[in-house]
Design a protein around this motif. Sequence first.
Motif, PDB file in Angstrom:
ATOM      1  N   ARG A 406       0.846  -1.186   0.000  1.00 20.96           N
ATOM      2  CA  ARG A 406       0.000   0.000   0.000  1.00 20.96           C
ATOM      3  C   ARG A 406       0.885   1.241   0.000  1.00 20.96           C
ATOM      4  NH1 ARG A 406      -3.679  -0.604   5.060  1.00 20.96           N
ATOM      5  NH2 ARG A 406      -4.348   1.479   4.368  1.00 20.96           N
ATOM      6  N   TRP A 446      -7.153   7.779   7.793  1.00 20.58           N
ATOM      7  CA  TRP A 446      -7.835   6.619   8.350  1.00 20.58           C
ATOM      8  C   TRP A 446      -6.941   5.917   9.356  1.00 20.58           C
ATOM      9  CZ3 TRP A 446     -12.634   4.958   8.629  1.00 20.58           C
ATOM     10  CH2 TRP A 446     -12.874   3.649   9.062  1.00 20.58           C
ATOM     11  N   SER A 447      -7.511   5.565  10.505  1.00 21.15           N
ATOM     12  CA  SER A 447      -6.791   4.817  11.528  1.00 21.15           C
ATOM     13  C   SER A 447      -7.342   3.401  11.583  1.00 21.15           C
ATOM     14  CB  SER A 447      -6.947   5.491  12.898  1.00 21.15           C
ATOM     15  OG  SER A 447      -6.477   4.643  13.925  1.00 21.15           O
ATOM     16  N   ASP A 448      -6.502   2.412  11.215  1.00 19.69           N
ATOM     17  CA  ASP A 448      -6.922   1.013  11.318  1.00 19.69           C
ATOM     18  C   ASP A 448      -7.154   0.626  12.776  1.00 19.69           C
ATOM     19  OD1 ASP A 448      -6.836   0.522   8.579  1.00 19.69           O
ATOM     20  OD2 ASP A 448      -4.681   0.113   8.627  1.00 19.69           O
ATOM     21  N   GLU A 449      -6.333   1.208  13.662  1.00 17.42           N
ATOM     22  CA  GLU A 449      -6.443   0.885  15.084  1.00 17.42           C
ATOM     23  C   GLU A 449      -7.767   1.369  15.658  1.00 17.42           C
ATOM     24  OE1 GLU A 449      -4.090   2.039  19.226  1.00 17.42           O
ATOM     25  OE2 GLU A 449      -3.017   2.134  17.316  1.00 17.42           O
ATOM     26  N   ASN A 451     -10.337   2.350  13.715  1.00 18.44           N
ATOM     27  CA  ASN A 451     -11.388   2.027  12.742  1.00 18.44           C
ATOM     28  C   ASN A 451     -12.266   3.244  12.448  1.00 18.44           C
ATOM     29  OD1 ASN A 451     -12.700   0.255  10.941  1.00 18.44           O
ATOM     30  ND2 ASN A 451     -14.331  -0.133  12.445  1.00 18.44           N
TER      31      ASN A 451
END
Length: 596
Positions: A406, A446-449, A451
Amino acid sequence: MAESMKGMKRSHRCGEVTEQEIGKEVTLMGWVQKSRNKGGIIFVDLRDRSGIMQLIFENGTIDEAGFEKAAKLRSEYVIAVRGIVGRRAGAVNEKLATGTMEVRVSYLRILAEAETPPFPVEEDSKTRDDVRLKYRYLDLRRPDLQRNMILRSEVAYLTREFFHKEGFLELETPMLGKSTPEGARDYLVPSRVHPGSFYALPQSPQLFKQLLMCSGYDRYIQLARCFRDEDLRADRQPEFTQIDMELSFVDVEDVIDVNERFLQYLFKHALGVDIPLPIPRMTWIDAMNRFGSDKPDVRFGMELVDVSDVVKDSEFPVFRNALAKKDGSVRGINVKGQGDMGRKQIDKLVEMARGSGAGGLAWIQLKTDGTVKASFAKFMTEEQQNALIKAMGGEKGDLLLFAADRNKIVWNVLGQLRLHFRDELGLVRKDDFHFLWIVEFPLLEWSDEENRFMAMHHPFTMPMEEDWDKIDSDPGSVRAKAYDITLNGFEVGGGSVRIHQDDIQEKMFEVLGFTKERAWEQFSFLLTAFKYGVPPHAGLAYGLDRLVMLMAQADSIRDVIAFPKVKDASDLMTEAPAPVEDKQLEELGIRVPENE
């Protein structure tokens, strides 16, 4: 035994004595740098913050008692002397401003004796950092650190002088405030009179300076102390100083204009360096695509090359998997002249890439003997490989490195490798100052942690008007009226135009996942103030410590802070943080769990 200063008054600092004083009497005070006893004559280098002056103690110039005292002088003794300035009889020291002169001492007082220090007090100390920081009061006597502290003081003075002339008011904001979400962790301060409640030390004066705009103080400046409980690096500290400002009735161009003139003024008066204006600008997306960083060092090339289209038909699984991802790409850098690098060194680069989040690193060596080696050769035809080399501008002797994943990971990996080679190959000079504005940041990331979307700067940043209609359909594509000023690969300042309309602010909170109730719970004082007439406003804050670090060409931010912390946020000298007495904890209503 130590003597007093009674009856003596310093006439000059050591480094302030000039050849105009030759033949005149001076009184100097300072620390003994070193002493050399040649029998009938004693040479002493006297040091203070301004520099060093050579002293001569000689029978006939000073009485016998004074000569005997001079013979006892050791490193770091504090002394006062009176004598006549003369030209050096021996070799001139061209490294010193006072290197053509010496003082023949007629009178000496020992103001304080000193034990042998745990390390030499000298420039460019090779003593371990932990030892120097434990004895920081000795470390701060070193001339190179003293120059840094003097520069820091000069930067603070020039900052106040410039912004005062520009009509800014210096106003102080509270150190004890309310804890707010987002960003780094707060340092909390328990309240004795409000049991169970806590103040937070400010991460920045952001909300208060916006309130000052609401109050009509349309140009504010502050050298503000800030605190962030975060992991430390060479250019970060848990407590630091910001040059913090806010302006009303302005837009992006107004903030950039005054700050470009400030930087030009600061560097000219502090360093004698001319900063040409206007300072170049680059959009955030261009910076990421070209340099893999939103604070790019543009003093050297080695730019990233997107080869996604070139390798899209490759059978190499790493490339194919990356291009199948949303926002996936394959990019590379060309490291000129490193084509003959050994396999062990390449393996270290692969490990560096893994440490930056990648699964690995692909490479092609264009050796100086004309042979070509590639880590993925069996997955590509010769024609595909040649097309890739051509796209990278590869020539005999080059090393081509590729990351595939990515975009966020690819940028990070190649951006870090680029800086590694900058330092490893000595591609830049520290005294070459290149400023760059980075503009048009994404409003959100965007934060994956978590969400959810997070504010890239903070929740009060104004979106670009032309992008606002995408806030619901494609929030990640909305750009912000945000700007960072970078210098030689470091972010030294950042800011934005602020939201001043209720509807936009409420929508911003909604996108960030705040309920209306939570937003009012956290920011009620600001949102209430906005109901009483808020002007359009914008601001910027510099990291003063980081800026001075770069101006001083220092390797660490610790070298420009008088009493810094180490990586675990502790102070090796005072041994803070430390436990406190049970009585203090009881008064605050705090109980600390015992270690099991």
